[in-house]
Write an enzyme that holds these catalytic residues in place. Structure first.
Site, PDB file in Angstrom:
ATOM      1  N   GLU A  47     -10.495 115.825-102.083  1.00 53.19           N
ATOM      2  CA  GLU A  47     -11.193 116.131-100.840  1.00 53.19           C
ATOM      3  C   GLU A  47     -12.192 117.242-101.152  1.00 53.19           C
ATOM      4  OE1 GLU A  47      -7.762 116.535 -97.988  1.00 53.19           O
ATOM      5  OE2 GLU A  47      -8.552 114.606 -97.319  1.00 53.19           O
ATOM      6  N   GLU A  87      -2.951 113.576-100.838  1.00 49.39           N
ATOM      7  CA  GLU A  87      -2.940 115.038-100.975  1.00 49.39           C
ATOM      8  C   GLU A  87      -1.520 115.486-100.665  1.00 49.39           C
ATOM      9  OE1 GLU A  87      -5.235 116.797-102.115  1.00 49.39           O
ATOM     10  OE2 GLU A  87      -7.097 115.722-101.802  1.00 49.39           O
ATOM     11  N   ASN A 136       0.014 121.651 -91.121  1.00 50.07           N
ATOM     12  CA  ASN A 136      -0.307 123.044 -91.460  1.00 50.07           C
ATOM     13  C   ASN A 136      -1.775 123.417 -91.232  1.00 50.07           C
ATOM     14  OD1 ASN A 136      -1.042 121.417 -93.596  1.00 50.07           O
ATOM     15  ND2 ASN A 136      -0.406 122.862 -95.178  1.00 50.07           N
ATOM     16  N   CYS A 158       0.086 123.922 -99.017  1.00 46.99           N
ATOM     17  CA  CYS A 158       0.443 123.023-100.129  1.00 46.99           C
ATOM     18  C   CYS A 158       0.145 123.627-101.496  1.00 46.99           C
ATOM     19  CB  CYS A 158      -0.329 121.729 -99.970  1.00 46.99           C
ATOM     20  SG  CYS A 158      -2.083 122.002 -99.724  1.00 46.99           S
TER      21      CYS A 158
HETATM   22  N1  LIG Z   1      -2.264 118.512-100.861  1.00 49.90           N
HETATM   23  C1  LIG Z   1      -2.683 118.822 -99.658  1.00 49.90           C
HETATM   24  O1  LIG Z   1      -3.868 118.874 -99.397  1.00 49.90           O
HETATM   25  C2  LIG Z   1      -1.695 119.128 -98.579  1.00 49.90           C
HETATM   26  C3  LIG Z   1      -2.135 119.772 -97.440  1.00 49.90           C
HETATM   27  C4  LIG Z   1      -1.220 120.061 -96.438  1.00 49.90           C
HETATM   28  C5  LIG Z   1       0.111 119.716 -96.572  1.00 49.90           C
HETATM   29  N2  LIG Z   1       0.526 119.097 -97.688  1.00 49.90           N
HETATM   30  C6  LIG Z   1       1.935 118.767 -97.858  1.00 49.90           C
HETATM   31  O2  LIG Z   1       2.450 118.235 -96.654  1.00 49.90           O
HETATM   32  C7  LIG Z   1       3.816 118.552 -96.518  1.00 49.90           C
HETATM   33  C8  LIG Z   1       4.081 119.139 -95.168  1.00 49.90           C
HETATM   34  O3  LIG Z   1       3.539 118.320 -94.184  1.00 49.90           O
HETATM   35  P1  LIG Z   1       4.417 117.335 -93.302  1.00 49.90           P
HETATM   36  O4  LIG Z   1       5.782 117.887 -93.130  1.00 49.90           O
HETATM   37  O5  LIG Z   1       3.602 116.993 -92.102  1.00 49.90           O
HETATM   38  O6  LIG Z   1       4.515 116.062 -94.255  1.00 49.90           O
HETATM   39  P2  LIG Z   1       5.115 114.623 -93.922  1.00 49.90           P
HETATM   40  O7  LIG Z   1       4.997 113.842 -95.175  1.00 49.90           O
HETATM   41  O8  LIG Z   1       6.412 114.710 -93.263  1.00 49.90           O
HETATM   42  O9  LIG Z   1       4.123 114.027 -92.813  1.00 49.90           O
HETATM   43  C9  LIG Z   1       2.745 113.924 -93.050  1.00 49.90           C
HETATM   44  C10 LIG Z   1       2.167 112.873 -92.130  1.00 49.90           C
HETATM   45  O10 LIG Z   1       2.678 111.601 -92.482  1.00 49.90           O
HETATM   46  C11 LIG Z   1       3.148 110.931 -91.323  1.00 49.90           C
HETATM   47  N3  LIG Z   1       4.194 110.006 -91.721  1.00 49.90           N
HETATM   48  C12 LIG Z   1       5.519 110.259 -91.839  1.00 49.90           C
HETATM   49  N4  LIG Z   1       6.151 109.145 -92.271  1.00 49.90           N
HETATM   50  C13 LIG Z   1       5.211 108.189 -92.422  1.00 49.90           C
HETATM   51  C14 LIG Z   1       5.246 106.823 -92.829  1.00 49.90           C
HETATM   52  N5  LIG Z   1       6.389 106.221 -93.170  1.00 49.90           N
HETATM   53  N6  LIG Z   1       4.103 106.146 -92.869  1.00 49.90           N
HETATM   54  C15 LIG Z   1       2.936 106.741 -92.550  1.00 49.90           C
HETATM   55  N7  LIG Z   1       2.836 108.013 -92.136  1.00 49.90           N
HETATM   56  C16 LIG Z   1       3.967 108.734 -92.078  1.00 49.90           C
HETATM   57  C17 LIG Z   1       3.595 112.067 -90.434  1.00 49.90           C
HETATM   58  O11 LIG Z   1       3.708 111.619 -89.101  1.00 49.90           O
HETATM   59  C18 LIG Z   1       2.500 113.070 -90.666  1.00 49.90           C
HETATM   60  O12 LIG Z   1       1.349 112.752 -89.902  1.00 49.90           O
HETATM   61  C19 LIG Z   1       4.119 119.516 -97.639  1.00 49.90           C
HETATM   62  O13 LIG Z   1       4.756 118.852 -98.694  1.00 49.90           O
HETATM   63  C20 LIG Z   1       2.752 119.980 -98.085  1.00 49.90           C
HETATM   64  O14 LIG Z   1       2.687 120.431 -99.391  1.00 49.90           O
HETATM   65  C21 LIG Z   1      -0.357 118.784 -98.685  1.00 49.90           C
HETATM   66  C1  LIG Z   2      -5.662 127.342 -98.494  1.00 52.53           C
HETATM   67  N1  LIG Z   2      -6.736 126.389 -98.635  1.00 52.53           N
HETATM   68  C2  LIG Z   2      -7.483 126.683 -99.851  1.00 52.53           C
HETATM   69  C3  LIG Z   2      -7.630 126.450 -97.478  1.00 52.53           C
HETATM   70  C4  LIG Z   2      -6.250 125.024 -98.831  1.00 52.53           C
HETATM   71  C5  LIG Z   2      -5.437 124.470 -97.739  1.00 52.53           C
HETATM   72  C6  LIG Z   2      -5.032 123.063 -98.028  1.00 52.53           C
HETATM   73  C7  LIG Z   2      -3.816 122.636 -97.358  1.00 52.53           C
HETATM   74  O1  LIG Z   2      -2.675 123.054 -97.355  1.00 52.53           O
END
Ligand SMILES: NC(=O)c1ccc[n+]([C@@H]2O[C@H](COP(=O)([O-])OP(=O)(O)OC[C@H]3O[C@@H](n4cnc5c(N)ncnc54)[C@H](O)[C@@H]3O)[C@@H](O)[C@H]2O)c1
Ligand SMILES: C[N+](C)(C)CCCC=O
Length: 545
Positions: A519, A305, A208, A339
């Site tokens: 972060e 995260e 994202n 997220c």
């Molecule tokens: N808290 C935060 O800062 C934050 C920010 C952005 C997105 N997110 C969360 O991320 C999710 C969406 O992102 P997504 O669909 O890419 O998530 P995802 O968990 O499917 O994938 C995230 C990353 O992990 C890798 N991955 C997948 N399986 C793995 C494994 N077994 N071992 C190591 N790496 C692996 C993927 O290739 C990708 O690079 C949502 O739940 C969102 O809330 C959190």
């Molecule tokens: C919207 N903010 C505050 C930039 C946070 C984004 C973090 C990842 O989803």
């Protein structure tokens, strides 16, 4: 390449001529710097993103980077197509790195770490500031690449790139200040502490905020003297390598910031590698658990995260105009794929009618469409399966009794090139209850669930009734209530009278199953460094033996 910091890049006459020609023709052709006419071959390789439009980009250059250069994949047999969300067209291939490539990248990082960690904080800062300056200078081309790959609007992508360079600038500012403590002991003896890097850190990113996540992870890592191997999401492989090239141009040693492409398997190889000291992961809760398990085997440090289902609480004494703007910001940035979005919007019953009327009115006029257009406010979702998943959540919400007040459908823009894009009209759901799936689960799409409440105690209990704890928000004019609510919400961030602002000076991270570690902000230094204690005896050894 040493220009004074923040000086605008001087335009050459040819650049201007080419830019105006390009704008006139509104099409994308291959340009060779210095040429006065455009070649007739459709683009495109990475350095020529400046005026790229939707549907025009094809990325063919290798997307791996280690040892200071792009690296061609060894084996293309597991190649996967990567789609441009706005058109559904293939943008490039993602070719995952295997064991040998991951090992090469990590070894390259380790050799850079040995040099980089010996520099002073000031020396590291100078190079990082240069990287921040280059990103600033190339903001628009990086933003355009991000839009082509992620589907978010150009306006948002530009902000993401700004946040990225600000983050690198911020940690460049902190690098020279890293210091230990001096502790006096009896008899003139003393101890001191040293803040030392961890070594090779791995960053694993979600799709994202592809470029921004790479910056959020690498900036504190590099400031502390570490090296990094970063794996972007397989759906957004395009822009992390641009960051790698920028760090290289800024002067980091070859191998300091590396990019390996791949999905779960490549991620697993990184997490298991014995030369890796830390894994910083951004993604979903289920994957986060796996990453933690793998890292635990090697007793590696972890930052997680993860996802969220954050509450936004709007009290009747709020400034309603701001609360409405806050609710829109809390739900519709990046097509709702954020997220920390405040997707459970609790509104005090007395103001529910006014709130709904206004929020729906404004949601209906959000311009959804070509993400490269300045006027667009919402682009396309990341993929077709994800779009279908989001539409499935909306269908299920209706079945469970929610009322769709607006949006919630696949949207097909009138521009024919966008007909296969993954657009969903932003949706407001009324008649929601806490037990509905749309209220309990992370949808990661443009869907706001609105819930009425009566009292502060009641809403706090309901807001906290979730396994997630990433963010939260409250709108009220009552200052005591605002701080009381902030204290009682179980989340890593609480926004008072705003939502989704993310200055890089401010720590960001989760409570509960939304993860741990932080972060941004000063505290993140602690997650990328370790403390050594040195004890100095000035007298004789007193031995019991
Ligand atoms: N808290 C935060 O800062 C934050 C920010 C952005 C997105 N997110 C969360 O991320 C999710 C969406 O992102 P997504 O669909 O890419 O998530 P995802 O968990 O499917 O994938 C995230 C990353 O992990 C890798 N991955 C997948 N399986 C793995 C494994 N077994 N071992 C190591 N790496 C692996 C993927 O290739 C990708 O690079 C949502 O739940 C969102 O809330 C959190
Ligand atoms: C919207 N903010 C505050 C930039 C946070 C984004 C973090 C990842 O989803």
């Amino acid at each position: 390449r040493r220009r004074p910091s923040f000086a605008p890049r001087p335009h050459k006459a040819n650049d201007l001529l080419l830019c105006s020609k390009q704008l006139l023709l509104k099409s994308i052709f291959c340009m060779v710097p210095g040429q006065t006419r455009m070649a007739q071959q459709p683009l495109l390789s990475l350095p020529e993103f400046h005026n790229v439009s939707t549907g025009a980009l094809v990325v063919t250059e290798p997307l791996n980077f280690w040892g200071g250069a792009r690296v061609k994949p060894k084996d293309t047999k597991n190649s996967e197509p990567v789609y441009e969300p706005a058109t559904g067209r293939v943008l490039c291939d993602m070719i995952p790195c295997g064991e040998e490539e991951v090992d090469e990248a990590i070894k390259s990082a380790h050799s850079a770490y040995l040099k980089w960690s010996k520099l002073s904080g000031m020396e590291r800062a100078r190079i990082m500031l240069e990287a921040a300056r280059i990103i600033r200078e190339r903001r628009d081309e990086i933003a355009r690449a991000e839009v082509a790959n992620n589907g978010k609007s150009i306006t948002e992508a530009q902000v993401d790139i700004d946040v990225a360079w600000q983050c690198i600038e911020y940690y460049a500012g902190i690098a020279p200040t890293l210091s230990g403590q001096h502790i006096q002991l009896p008899g003139g003896s003393f101890a001191y502490t040293r803040r030392e890097p961890l070594g090779v850190c791995v960053g694993i990113g979600a799709w994202n905020y592809p470029f921004q996540i790479a910056a959020w992870k690498s900036a504190p890592a590099l400031a502390c003297g570490n090296a990094m191997v970063f794996k972007p999401s397989p759906m957004t492989p395009v822009t992390a390598v641009m960051l790698a090239e920028i760090y290289k141009e800024a002067g980091v040693p070859d191998g300091l910031f590396n990019v390996v492409q791949g999905g779960a398997e490549t991620g697993g190889l990184l997490c298991h590698h014995p030369m890796v000291a830390k894994v910083s992961f951004t993604g979903s809760v289920p994957t986060g658990k796996k990453v933690m398990e793998m890292a635990a085997k090697g007793v590696k440090q972890v930052t997680l995260e993860l996802g969220g289902k954050s509450p936004l609480i709007i009290f009747k004494d709020c400034e309603l105009e701001n609360a409405i703007k806050g609710a829109l910001m809390a739900n519709f940035l990046t097509q709702g794929e954020v997220c920390c979005n405040g997707t459970r919007v609790f509104v005090q019953r007395e103001i529910m009618p006014q709130f709904l009327e206004e929020v729906v009115k404004r949601t209906k006029v959000i311009s959804v469409g070509d993400p490269m257009c300045e006027e667009t406010r919402m682009g396309a979702l990341i993929s077709k399966p994800h779009m279908e998943k989001v539409l499935g959540f909306i269908k299920q919400a209706k079945e469970q009794g929610a009322k769709v007040l607006c949006g919630g459908e696949r949207f097909v823009p009138s521009d024919p090139k966008l007909k296969d894009g993954y657009f969903v009209s932003p949706c407001v759901l009324d008649n929601c209850r806490d037990d509905m799936t749309c209220v309990k689960e992370e949808i990661f799409g443009p869907v706001m669930s609105v819930l009425p409440f009566d009292t502060e105690d009641e809403v706090l209990q309901r807001a906290n009734n979730t396994t997630f704890g990433l963010a939260s928000g409250v709108f009220t004019r009552d200052i005591a209530r605002a701080h009381r609510v902030a204290e009682n919400l179980q989340a890593g961030t609480c926004y008072i009278n705003n939502y989704n602002v993310g200055p890089v000076e401010v720590p960001f991270g989760g409570y509960k199953m939304s993860g741990f570690g932080r972060e941004n902000g000063q505290v993140t230094i602690e997650y990328y460094s370790q403390l050594k204690t040195v004890v100095v005896e000035m007298g004789d050894v007193e031995s019991f033996f």
